[in-house]
Design a protein around this motif. Structure first.
Motif, PDB file in Angstrom:
ATOM      1  N   THR A 402      27.897 -49.890  31.627  1.00 13.92           N
ATOM      2  CA  THR A 402      27.385 -51.186  32.115  1.00 13.92           C
ATOM      3  C   THR A 402      27.170 -52.131  30.942  1.00 13.92           C
ATOM      4  N   ARG A 403      26.536 -51.594  29.890  1.00 17.48           N
ATOM      5  CA  ARG A 403      26.300 -52.451  28.704  1.00 17.48           C
ATOM      6  C   ARG A 403      27.632 -52.861  28.074  1.00 17.48           C
ATOM      7  N   ALA A 404      28.562 -51.918  28.033  1.00 13.13           N
ATOM      8  CA  ALA A 404      29.875 -52.219  27.428  1.00 13.13           C
ATOM      9  C   ALA A 404      30.592 -53.305  28.234  1.00 13.13           C
ATOM     10  N   LEU A 405      30.421 -53.264  29.558  1.00 11.85           N
ATOM     11  CA  LEU A 405      31.042 -54.296  30.398  1.00 11.85           C
ATOM     12  C   LEU A 405      30.431 -55.669  30.088  1.00 11.85           C
ATOM     13  N   GLY A 406      29.127 -55.683  29.885  1.00 10.05           N
ATOM     14  CA  GLY A 406      28.453 -56.939  29.532  1.00 10.05           C
ATOM     15  C   GLY A 406      28.991 -57.507  28.226  1.00 10.05           C
ATOM     16  N   GLU A 407      29.183 -56.628  27.251  1.00 12.25           N
ATOM     17  CA  GLU A 407      29.715 -57.098  25.962  1.00 12.25           C
ATOM     18  C   GLU A 407      31.169 -57.544  26.115  1.00 12.25           C
ATOM     19  N   ALA A 408      31.910 -56.773  26.917  1.00 12.78           N
ATOM     20  CA  ALA A 408      33.345 -57.059  27.059  1.00 12.78           C
ATOM     21  C   ALA A 408      33.585 -58.414  27.719  1.00 12.78           C
ATOM     22  N   ILE A 409      32.768 -58.763  28.703  1.00 15.31           N
ATOM     23  CA  ILE A 409      33.018 -60.043  29.397  1.00 15.31           C
ATOM     24  C   ILE A 409      32.710 -61.219  28.463  1.00 15.31           C
ATOM     25  N   LEU A 410      31.712 -61.048  27.606  1.00 16.07           N
ATOM     26  CA  LEU A 410      31.411 -62.129  26.646  1.00 16.07           C
ATOM     27  C   LEU A 410      32.561 -62.286  25.655  1.00 16.07           C
ATOM     28  N   ARG A 411      33.055 -61.134  25.177  1.00 20.55           N
ATOM     29  CA  ARG A 411      34.143 -61.185  24.198  1.00 20.55           C
ATOM     30  C   ARG A 411      35.427 -61.731  24.826  1.00 20.55           C
ATOM     31  N   ASP A 412      35.628 -61.358  26.072  1.00 22.39           N
ATOM     32  CA  ASP A 412      36.802 -61.817  26.807  1.00 22.39           C
ATOM     33  C   ASP A 412      36.788 -63.344  26.956  1.00 22.39           C
ATOM     34  N   GLY A 413      35.581 -63.897  27.149  1.00 15.78           N
ATOM     35  CA  GLY A 413      35.449 -65.354  27.179  1.00 15.78           C
ATOM     36  C   GLY A 413      35.568 -65.978  28.553  1.00 15.78           C
ATOM     37  N   THR A 414      35.893 -65.188  29.580  1.00 14.85           N
ATOM     38  CA  THR A 414      36.075 -65.783  30.912  1.00 14.85           C
ATOM     39  C   THR A 414      34.764 -66.276  31.497  1.00 14.85           C
ATOM     40  N   ALA A 415      33.717 -65.494  31.300  1.00 15.96           N
ATOM     41  CA  ALA A 415      32.425 -65.840  31.895  1.00 15.96           C
ATOM     42  C   ALA A 415      31.326 -65.322  30.981  1.00 15.96           C
ATOM     43  N   ALA A 416      30.113 -65.801  31.218  1.00 21.13           N
ATOM     44  CA  ALA A 416      28.981 -65.256  30.459  1.00 21.13           C
ATOM     45  C   ALA A 416      27.880 -64.878  31.427  1.00 21.13           C
ATOM     46  N   LEU A 417      27.376 -63.656  31.266  1.00 22.81           N
ATOM     47  CA  LEU A 417      26.176 -63.263  31.988  1.00 22.81           C
ATOM     48  C   LEU A 417      25.377 -62.352  31.087  1.00 22.81           C
ATOM     49  N   THR A 418      24.148 -62.144  31.479  1.00 23.51           N
ATOM     50  CA  THR A 418      23.257 -61.402  30.591  1.00 23.51           C
ATOM     51  C   THR A 418      22.810 -60.109  31.256  1.00 23.51           C
ATOM     52  N   GLY A 419      22.486 -59.132  30.423  1.00 23.32           N
ATOM     53  CA  GLY A 419      22.074 -57.818  30.911  1.00 23.32           C
ATOM     54  C   GLY A 419      20.565 -57.703  30.968  1.00 23.32           C
ATOM     55  N   ALA A 420      20.108 -56.655  31.602  1.00 20.87           N
ATOM     56  CA  ALA A 420      18.669 -56.372  31.689  1.00 20.87           C
ATOM     57  C   ALA A 420      18.516 -54.898  32.047  1.00 20.87           C
ATOM     58  N   GLU A 421      17.275 -54.494  32.260  1.00 19.69           N
ATOM     59  CA  GLU A 421      16.974 -53.137  32.736  1.00 19.69           C
ATOM     60  C   GLU A 421      16.328 -53.278  34.099  1.00 19.69           C
ATOM     61  N   TRP A 422      16.742 -52.443  35.031  1.00 20.09           N
ATOM     62  CA  TRP A 422      16.090 -52.440  36.348  1.00 20.09           C
ATOM     63  C   TRP A 422      15.939 -50.992  36.781  1.00 20.09           C
ATOM     64  N   ASP A 423      14.711 -50.604  37.119  1.00 25.02           N
ATOM     65  CA  ASP A 423      14.466 -49.229  37.547  1.00 25.02           C
ATOM     66  C   ASP A 423      14.965 -48.209  36.522  1.00 25.02           C
ATOM     67  N   GLY A 424      14.825 -48.541  35.267  1.00 24.46           N
ATOM     68  CA  GLY A 424      15.215 -47.605  34.213  1.00 24.46           C
ATOM     69  C   GLY A 424      16.702 -47.561  33.930  1.00 24.46           C
ATOM     70  N   HIS A 425      17.475 -48.460  34.534  1.00 19.59           N
ATOM     71  CA  HIS A 425      18.921 -48.468  34.297  1.00 19.59           C
ATOM     72  C   HIS A 425      19.384 -49.816  33.773  1.00 19.59           C
ATOM     73  N   ALA A 426      20.462 -49.767  32.988  1.00 21.66           N
ATOM     74  CA  ALA A 426      21.069 -51.013  32.536  1.00 21.66           C
ATOM     75  C   ALA A 426      21.713 -51.702  33.734  1.00 21.66           C
ATOM     76  N   VAL A 427      21.527 -53.021  33.808  1.00 18.59           N
ATOM     77  CA  VAL A 427      22.194 -53.809  34.860  1.00 18.59           C
ATOM     78  C   VAL A 427      22.774 -55.063  34.218  1.00 18.59           C
ATOM     79  N   LEU A 428      23.699 -55.666  34.921  1.00 16.97           N
ATOM     80  CA  LEU A 428      24.157 -56.999  34.552  1.00 16.97           C
ATOM     81  C   LEU A 428      23.674 -57.944  35.637  1.00 16.97           C
ATOM     82  N   ARG A 429      23.314 -59.146  35.222  1.00 17.96           N
ATOM     83  CA  ARG A 429      22.769 -60.078  36.203  1.00 17.96           C
ATOM     84  C   ARG A 429      23.581 -61.372  36.168  1.00 17.96           C
ATOM     85  N   CYS A 430      23.827 -61.840  37.349  1.00 17.44           N
ATOM     86  CA  CYS A 430      24.694 -62.996  37.493  1.00 17.44           C
ATOM     87  C   CYS A 430      23.888 -64.046  38.257  1.00 17.44           C
ATOM     88  N   SER A 431      23.591 -65.130  37.587  1.00 16.23           N
ATOM     89  CA  SER A 431      22.738 -66.141  38.186  1.00 16.23           C
ATOM     90  C   SER A 431      23.582 -67.344  38.601  1.00 16.23           C
TER      91      SER A 431
END
Ligand SMILES: Cc1ncc(COP(=O)(O)O)c(C=O)c1O
Length: 469
Positions: A402-431
Motif C-alpha cells: 500500500t505504501r509502495a503504491l502511494g509512492e509509485a503514484i507520486l513518482r508516476d506523476g498522474t495523480a497525487a494522494l496521501t497515505g495514512a494509518e487506519w485501524d493499524g494498517h497503511a491506507v491511501l486516501r483520496c480526497s
C-alpha cells in the motif's frame, strides 16, 4: 508602461501559463526542497532588480517545485482548487491592500465579508445571527471557537476568565472523539489546555463518536463543566458524527458543543447530502473552511459562534487609535491587521449562486463514488470506508505494498494522494475537493492505479515511468 504594470502583466502571463499547464504536467513537483533552496538561495544581493524581471524569474524558477494542486488530479490531504472568480478576486484583494479589521475605514471589504458571512450561514443552515470570523483556516477557527467556548462556559460557572485567568479557574473537561482532527488538540494547546483535561470518547469503525459512550463520559463530569467537540467530516473517511443524537445528550449535561466541520459542513448546501449534518445547527460554535470545499485560495477559514457576544467578549480588540465602531471584524478573531480574505468567498458564492454551490458539493461526492467504484474493480484493491461524502480510503492486502503504491503514484506523476494509518494498517486516501476534477481525471487516475498495482505487488518493481501519464 510603469514598472508596476509590467510586473502585474508578467504575473498574469505566468499565472495563466501555469494554470494552462495543469492538465499535462506531473502532479507532484519535479524538484526537491534542496533543489529549490539552491535555485532561490545565496546571499541577499546588494543591488535591487526591476519588478518585472523579479516576477518573471520567480515564475520560471519556481515551476519545477510547484505541485499541481489547482489541477484535477490532486487528491491529497483535503485541499480544493481555486474557482476563477475567487482567484481573480484574490488578486484584487492584494491590489486593494485593505486592512479588513475596521468597519469605519475599509467599508467595501468589511461589507463584502459581512455579506459573504451571511450567505455562508444561510447555505450551511446555521443561525443567521451567529458571528463569522474570517481566519486563516480551520486550525485557527478551532482555536477561536474553543477560546470563546472556554470563556463563556467559565462565565456561566461564575468565573471571569479575562480578569482572573485560567490558573485557578473551575475545572473544565474537553470531550473529543477518538478520531478528531489533530488541529483540535493543537488549538487546545494554544489555550494552555493540557492532555489530562481532554477526555476521549470511543468512535465506530468510520470514526463517528458513539452516543452511548458520550453519555457515559458526561456522567463522570460535573454538569456545565464540559466542552464537547464533534466533527462533520473525518479527514480520512469523511464520516459525520450523528449530531441529532449527540447534541441533545451534550445539552442535557449543560455542555458547550463545538462542531469541527472544516470541509464537512458544506454537505448542508447539497439537498442530497444535507442529511449528513442533521442536527448540527444545534451546536454553539462551528469551524469551517472556504479554502477547502468552496475552492477559494488559501487563507480562508471561518469561525462561527452562535452568540456573537461570546466571540466579542473573548476577542474584542483595544487601542484608542483604532477608530472603533460596534462590531468590527477584529472583534471576532485573533488578528488586528489582516487581508480581506472573505472577499474571494463573496466572489466564489456570487459566481456559483446557490445552485452552483449545491452542484459543486454534489459533484465532489459523485466523483468520490466513481473513484471508489473504479478502485474496487482493480484486482487487489479494497476500499475501506463508506463513501458517504468526498473521501475514499483504500488499501492493498499488504501494508508495504500500500505504501509502495502511494509512492509509485507520486513518482508516476498522474495523480497525487496521501497515505495514512487506519485501524493499524497503511491506507491511501483520496480526497475529492477540487471543482476541476472531471470523469477524465478519474479515468486517468484509475488507469494509472491499475498499471501500478500489479507492479507494486510484484517484488522489485516498485516505481513508475517518470512520465506524467
Ligand atoms: C476536520 C478538519 N479540521 C481541521 C482541519 C485543519 O484545517 P486547516 O488546514 O485549514 O487549518 C482539517 C484539515 O484537513 C480538517 O479536515
Amino acid at each position: 508602461m510603469s514598472e508596476r504594470s509590467r510586473a502585474l502583466d508578467a504575473a498574469h502571463r505566468a499565472a495563466s501559463d501555469f494554470l494552462a499547464s495543469l492538465p499535462d504536467r506531473p502532479v507532484w513537483p519535479r524538484a526537491s526542497l534542496d533543489d529549490m533552496r539552491d535555485t532561490f538561495g545565496g546571499p541577499l544581493p546588494d543591488a535591487g532588480e526591476d519588478a518585472e524581471a523579479v516576477v518573471t524569474r520567480l515564475a520560471t524558477d519556481a515551476d519545477p517545485g510547484l505541485v499541481a494542486i489547482p489541477g484535477g488530479r490532486f487528491f491529497g490531504f483535503v485541499i480544493g482548487g481555486t474557482l476563477p472568480a475567487a482567484l481573480a478576486a484574490d488578486w484584487l484583494v492584494s491590489a486593494w491592500d485593505q486592512n479588513a479589521g475596521s468597519s469605519t475605514m475599509t467599508t467595501a471589504a468589511v461589507a463584502l465579508e459581512r455579506v459573504a458571512g451571511e450567505w455562508i450561514l444561510d447555505l450551511l443552515g446555521l443561525p443567521a445571527t451567529a458571528s463569522v470570523g474570517f481566519v486563516t483556516g480551520a486550525q485557527m477557527s478551532n482555536y477561536v471557537c474553543l477560546a470563546a467556548a472556554r470563556r463563556a462556559v467559565l462565565e456561566r460557572l461564575g468565573w471571569d476568565l479575562l480578569r482572573r485567568g485560567a490558573r485557578e479557574a473551575p475545572p473544565l473537561t474537553i470531550v473529543v472523539g477518538r478520531h478528531r482532527h489533530g488541529s483540535v488538540d493543537r488549538a487546545l494547546r494554544f489555550l494552555g489546555i493540557g492532555i489530562d483535561e481532554i477526555t476521549v470518547v470511543e468512535t465506530d469503525g468510520e470514526g463517528r463518536m458513539l452516543p452511548d459512550a458520550l453519555r457515559a463520559t458526561l456522567r463522570t463530569i460535573a454538569p456545565g463543566h464540559a466542552i464537547v467537540c464533534l466533527q462533520a467530516g473525518e479527514v480520512h473517511t469523511g464520516a459525520f458524527d450523528r449530531f441529532a443524537q449527540l447534541i441533545p445528550v451534550a445539552r442535557e449535561h449543560g455542555a458547550w458543543v463545538h462542531v469541527d466541520g472544516a470541509f464537512g459542513l458544506w454537505a448542508a448546501a447539497s439537498p442530497g447530502l444535507r442529511h449528513l449534518v442533521d442536527g448540527a445547527e444545534g451546536a454553539d460554535s462551528w469551524t469551517t473552511d472556504a479554502h477547502k470545499t468552496l475552492n477559494v485560495p488559501y487563507d480562508c477559514g471561518m469561525a462561527i459562534v452562535r452568540d456573537p457576544a461570546d466571540s466579542v467578549a473573548m476577542f474584542r480588540a483595544g487601542g484608542d487609535y483604532l477608530m472603533y465602531a460596534s462590531h468590527d471584524p477584529w472583534d471576532v478573531g485573533p488578528e488586528l491587521s489582516r487581508r480581506a480574505r472573505g472577499v474571494p468567498v463573496w466572489a466564489a458564492l456570487r459566481s456559483l449562486g446557490r445552485t452552483g454551490v449545491s452542484e459543486l458539493i454534489g459533484r465532489l461526492h459523485a466523483n468520490a463514488v466513481d473513484m471508489a467504484e473504479g478502485l474496487r474493480r482493480i484486482d487487489g484493491v479494497r476500499v475501506v470506508n463508506d463513501v458517504d461524502y468526498t473521501q475514499v480510503m483504500f488499501r492493498l492486502h499488504e501494508d508495504e505494498a500500500t505504501r509502495a503504491l502511494g509512492e509509485a503514484i507520486l513518482r508516476d506523476g498522474t495523480a497525487a494522494l496521501t497515505g495514512a494509518e487506519w485501524d493499524g494498517h497503511a491506507v491511501l486516501r483520496c480526497s475529492m475537493s477540487s471543482w476541476v476534477t472531471d470523469s477524465d481525471d478519474i479515468a486517468l487516475t484509475l488507469t494509472a492505479f491499475g498499471r501500478l498495482v500489479s507492479r507494486v505487488r510484484t517484488p522489485g518493481t516498485v516505481g513508475g515511468s517518470g512520465t506524467p501519464r
